[in-house]
Design a protein around this motif. Structure first.
Motif, mmCIF file in Angstrom:
data_model
loop_
_atom_site.group_PDB
_atom_site.id
_atom_site.type_symbol
_atom_site.label_atom_id
_atom_site.label_comp_id
_atom_site.label_asym_id
_atom_site.label_seq_id
_atom_site.Cartn_x
_atom_site.Cartn_y
_atom_site.Cartn_z
ATOM 1 N N UNK A 214 22.227 -2.882 -7.141
ATOM 2 C CA UNK A 214 22.884 -3.813 -6.209
ATOM 3 C C UNK A 214 22.782 -3.344 -4.753
ATOM 4 N N UNK A 215 21.620 -2.840 -4.375
ATOM 5 C CA UNK A 215 21.436 -2.390 -2.985
ATOM 6 C C UNK A 215 19.980 -2.614 -2.573
ATOM 7 N N UNK A 216 19.646 -2.136 -1.403
ATOM 8 C CA UNK A 216 18.289 -2.354 -0.899
ATOM 9 C C UNK A 216 17.811 -1.152 -0.105
ATOM 10 N N UNK A 217 16.501 -1.011 -0.020
ATOM 11 C CA UNK A 217 15.865 0.044 0.772
ATOM 12 C C UNK A 217 14.758 -0.581 1.612
ATOM 13 N N UNK A 218 14.483 0.040 2.746
ATOM 14 C CA UNK A 218 13.407 -0.464 3.610
ATOM 15 C C UNK A 218 12.278 0.557 3.717
ATOM 16 N N UNK A 219 11.101 0.038 3.908
ATOM 17 C CA UNK A 219 9.911 0.847 4.128
ATOM 18 C C UNK A 219 9.182 0.230 5.315
ATOM 19 N N UNK A 220 9.050 0.988 6.384
ATOM 20 C CA UNK A 220 8.498 0.465 7.638
ATOM 21 C C UNK A 220 7.080 0.978 7.872
ATOM 22 N N UNK A 221 6.216 0.091 8.334
ATOM 23 C CA UNK A 221 4.835 0.449 8.643
ATOM 24 C C UNK A 221 4.493 0.056 10.079
#
Length: 766
Positions: A214-221
């Protein structure tokens, strides 16, 4: 990034158009792919190469592929279920419901930065944590833009090395680089061998991303590049990853400023939204190459470079919405390149972003440049600006008549807007724009105290106006002619037109062309004469320029409505069929890019301007509504070049089609900044009973207008920021109550003129 977007306007795309293009743009770099998240081959100018990531004059990447490995399953991010467009960014949404995962891909190009930011937000809706392995494969393709070979830009094989957490890719024979990677350290990297790929390279980076329940993660490019140096590309890479929040906030704030200039509020909210997004579209098309300059491109994906005629239409609209800096930059580019290449005032037609001029100029572009300069001067009041470009105009008008008018009848010979083989004699649009150029040049000469030249130019303008209304008018067709030419030219063109009409199955056109052919053969002429063959949209330019006398104008405008469909005006009238005007399916684009059978935004916009010139705002509004049917039809937030979904996915001259009819004509703002005077002569469409246009930049002044109409009253409120300017409000003759402001009232030509110097003006009709 997601939080910033949450506060921005947005439009969701249609599921049926997920397999069609989108663009996310900055002034240095833009990326074009498909709304489903893929990067198929796009475009025809460089066949299949017009998509991907471009940092003109080079391409950086064909795109990228991303997949996630979760619980021994591979989830490919290549079938987005939703696409959402924002003014300065866009979002793809990938749903993997069986796995409890949703992935959002957001991309954004910062201002003045040679790169793009791509963010993946991985949402875990399941009750257990998820460990995913994200594989990012970047497909570099460092290659030159169109006509690169003419500027010694020769493509060679790309080679890549991994440095720290990112790939650095170089074209082996050139100082062209692309850099891509993430703000997270990869667990592995890999060179993807693709023997069938010519000079590009594919390189992978793999990451571990653990997402609690029930959560989220980000990956930035960051995906960046340079055609100058490795250091340049790496600096852009670091800048994006380290400063993305302030970069995004700065662009968001700039876009809010853009939209609040010439802010339109009308009852028709669809048209209002169309006008708002056209301002964003205008900014998407700014192309800056420091070694060449900054200017507007014509359209994406196939026309991202610089054009004379496209700019000459579009920049009139850009001025009306307050985007004056890019207007002056584009004019500087057009002028400097044209003088370097031609040195005679001729304005070039098309130049690639590597500086190679493909076409030195069609005939119409030189007179249109003159009228553009006068229009800009009326908005900015800058005499230095006028003095800077008037020498080019003088040379151009001299070139126009001395080198392109063989029979010395004042009608220059050569191609105008219609690029149909053989249509290069005396064209109606060239004649119309030439007449307007001399009329405008007379005013410029007068401003610069060249009195004798002003008289000479005005005399030519008067002669041309008379000649257009007599020699180009074809009473039988109740239309101005496509061209004036010899019988032999006309017969050749008829044969070509018959093939076209027959191929498109237009029996009415075949019948009309055959009748015209027989008429010519029965009544031959040794002298050139006017011919109506194609019913091309340019026959309406005498009304667009206000040259046509009112009787002919109304006949021609009414006749022109036969050559429309629900999206607008046919480029070539003989392409319409019997259902034109009421059949939304009457346009079908060919599989190979072509303008045959096309309905386009520019001809439709020209028609709106023309209708307004002769006091018919409701008819003008009808044309704007036709164009607006294409708004968000395929690409949310944009209008295609060819209606409704063909050609360029966004096009510069669309702003001419809306801003000039709305700002200059409906609200009637006619700036004379050099005199510190603003003439306001409104002609509002019926139904616009509560309408406003706020914060219109005019010189160092700013003006807002509110119209309120009911059964009991009709009130106009005007506000300006300066008191050393005069407002001349021109209204139909009648009695008016001035409740705010002090006015001088006069009557002229059956109209009431109220002159003010107040910040606030309120006028009501008795």
């Amino acid at each position: 990034m997601s939080n910033i977007l949450d506060e921005s306007p947005n439009i969701k795309g249609k599921e049926t158009y997920l397999n069609s293009p989108y663009v996310t743009a900055g002034d240095r770099v833009y990326m074009a792919g498909h709304q489903d998240g893929t990067f198929p081959t796009l475009g025809w100018h460089i066949k299949g190469e017009m998509g991907g990531i471009w940092n003109h004059p080079i391409k950086l990447m064909d795109g990228f592929d991303v997949e996630m490995a979760v619980s021994n399953k591979v989830l490919k991010l290549n079938k987005a279920s939703e696409f959402i467009n924002y003014p300065y960014a866009n979002k793809h949404i990938f749903k993997f419901e069986k796995d409890g995962l949703v992935v959002e891909r957001i991309q954004f190009v910062p201002d003045n930065v040679q790169g793009i930011f791509v963010q993946f937000i991985i949402k875990n809706n399941a009750k257990e944590s998820v460990k995913s392995y994200v594989n990012f494969v970047g497909h570099s393709n460092l290659r030159p833009t169109w006509l690169g070979e003419r500027s010694n830009m020769i493509d060679s094989k790309d080679s890549a090395i991994l440095e720290e957490n990112y790939w650095v890719v170089k074209d082996s024979l050139n100082s062209w680089y692309t850099v891509f990677g993430s703000d997270q350290a990869p667990i592995s990297s890999k060179v993807i061998e693709e023997p069938n790929k010519s000079n590009g390279a594919s390189n992978a980076l793999e990451y571990v991303v653990e997402i609690p329940a029930k959560s989220k993660k980000t990956l930035n490019f960051a995906l960046t590049g340079s055609y100058i140096s490795r250091e340049d590309a790496i600096n852009s890479y670091n800048n994006i990853l380290e400063n993305i929040v302030p970069l995004a906030k700065a662009k968001k704030a700039r876009y809010e400023q853009l939209v609040n200039q010439s802010k339109l509020t009308i009852p028709d909210k669809h048209l209002q939204e169309t006008f708002e997004w056209l301002k964003y579209n205008c900014d998407w098309l700014v192309r800056t190459i420091p070694e060449i300059g900054s200017g507007i491109g014509a359209g994406i994906p196939d026309y991202p470079w610089y054009f004379g005629t496209d700019s000459e239409y579009a920049l009139k609209g850009y001025m009306a919405i307050g985007q004056d800096e890019i207007v002056e930059n584009t004019v500087q580019l057009l002028d400097s390149v044209s003088m370097a290449v031609n040195n005679n005032g001729r304005i070039f037609h098309e130049m690639s972003t590597n500086g190679v001029v493909f076409n030195k100029g069609n005939i119409n572009e030189t007179p249109q440049f003159a009228s553009l300069i006068w229009e800009i001067y009326k908005w900015n009041g800058d005499k230095e600006f006028l003095a800077k470009y008037f020498p080019t105009i003088k040379k151009g008008l001299k070139w126009l008549l001395e080198e392109n008018d063989a029979n010395k009848n004042l009608f220059p010979d050569g191609f105008g807007m219609m690029e149909i083989h053989g249509l290069n004699s005396e064209m109606i649009d060239v004649a119309s724009y030439t007449q307007r150029a001399f009329a405008d040049a007379a005013l410029m000469a007068s401003e610069l105290n060249e009195t004798e030249l002003a008289r000479e130019y005005q005399k030519l303008a008067n002669q041309l106006k008379e000649k257009i209304n007599t020699e180009f008018w074809a009473e039988t067709f109740q239309s101005y002619a496509d061209f004036i030419g010899t019988d032999q030219q006309a017969l050749h063109l008829i044969d070509d037109a018959l093939v076209r009409a027959d191929t498109l199955n237009k029996p009415w056109a075949v019948e009309e062309l055959e009748a015209t052919k027989q008429q010519i053969l029965r009544n031959p002429s040794d002298e050139p004469r006017p011919f109506v063959l194609y019913h091309n949209w340019v026959v309406n330019t005498p009304m667009e320029m206000g040259i046509a006398d009112s009787t002919k104008a109304i006949l021609a405008l009414d006749n022109a409505r036969k050559f429309t469909n629900p999206f607008g005006v046919f480029v070539t009238g003989i392409d319409r069929d019997e259902t034109a005007g009421d059949d939304s399916g009457s346009f079908k684009g060919s599989k190979v890019f072509s303008y045959t059978g096309a309905v386009m935004t520019l001809p439709t916009g020209v028609q709106a301007v023309a209708e307004n010139n002769y006091g018919r705002p409701d008819q003008a509004l009808d044309y704007l509504k036709r164009i607006s049917r294409s708004f968000s039809y395929a690409l949310p937030g944009s209008i295609y070049e060819v209606s409704p979904d063909y050609g360029m996915m966004t096009q510069a001259w669309n702003i001419y089609a809306f801003a000039v009819p709305i700002v200059n004509q409906f609200f009637g703002i006619k700036p004379l900044s050099h005199k510190k005077v603003i003439i306001i002569e409104p002609q509002m469409p019926s139904g616009w009973d509560d309408a406003s246009l706020e914060d219109v930049n005019v010189g160092d002044n700013k003006i807002s207008i509110w119209h309120t109409k009911s059964k009991e009253s009709h009130q106009i409120k005007i506000q300006q920021t300066k008191t050393d300017w005069k407002i001349k409000l021109i209204l139909p003759q009648g009695e008016y109550i001035v409740s705010e402001g002090n006015s001088e009232t006069t009557t002229e030509n059956g109209k009431t003129i109220l002159t003010f110097s107040d910040r606030l003006i309120v006028v009501s009709k008795k």
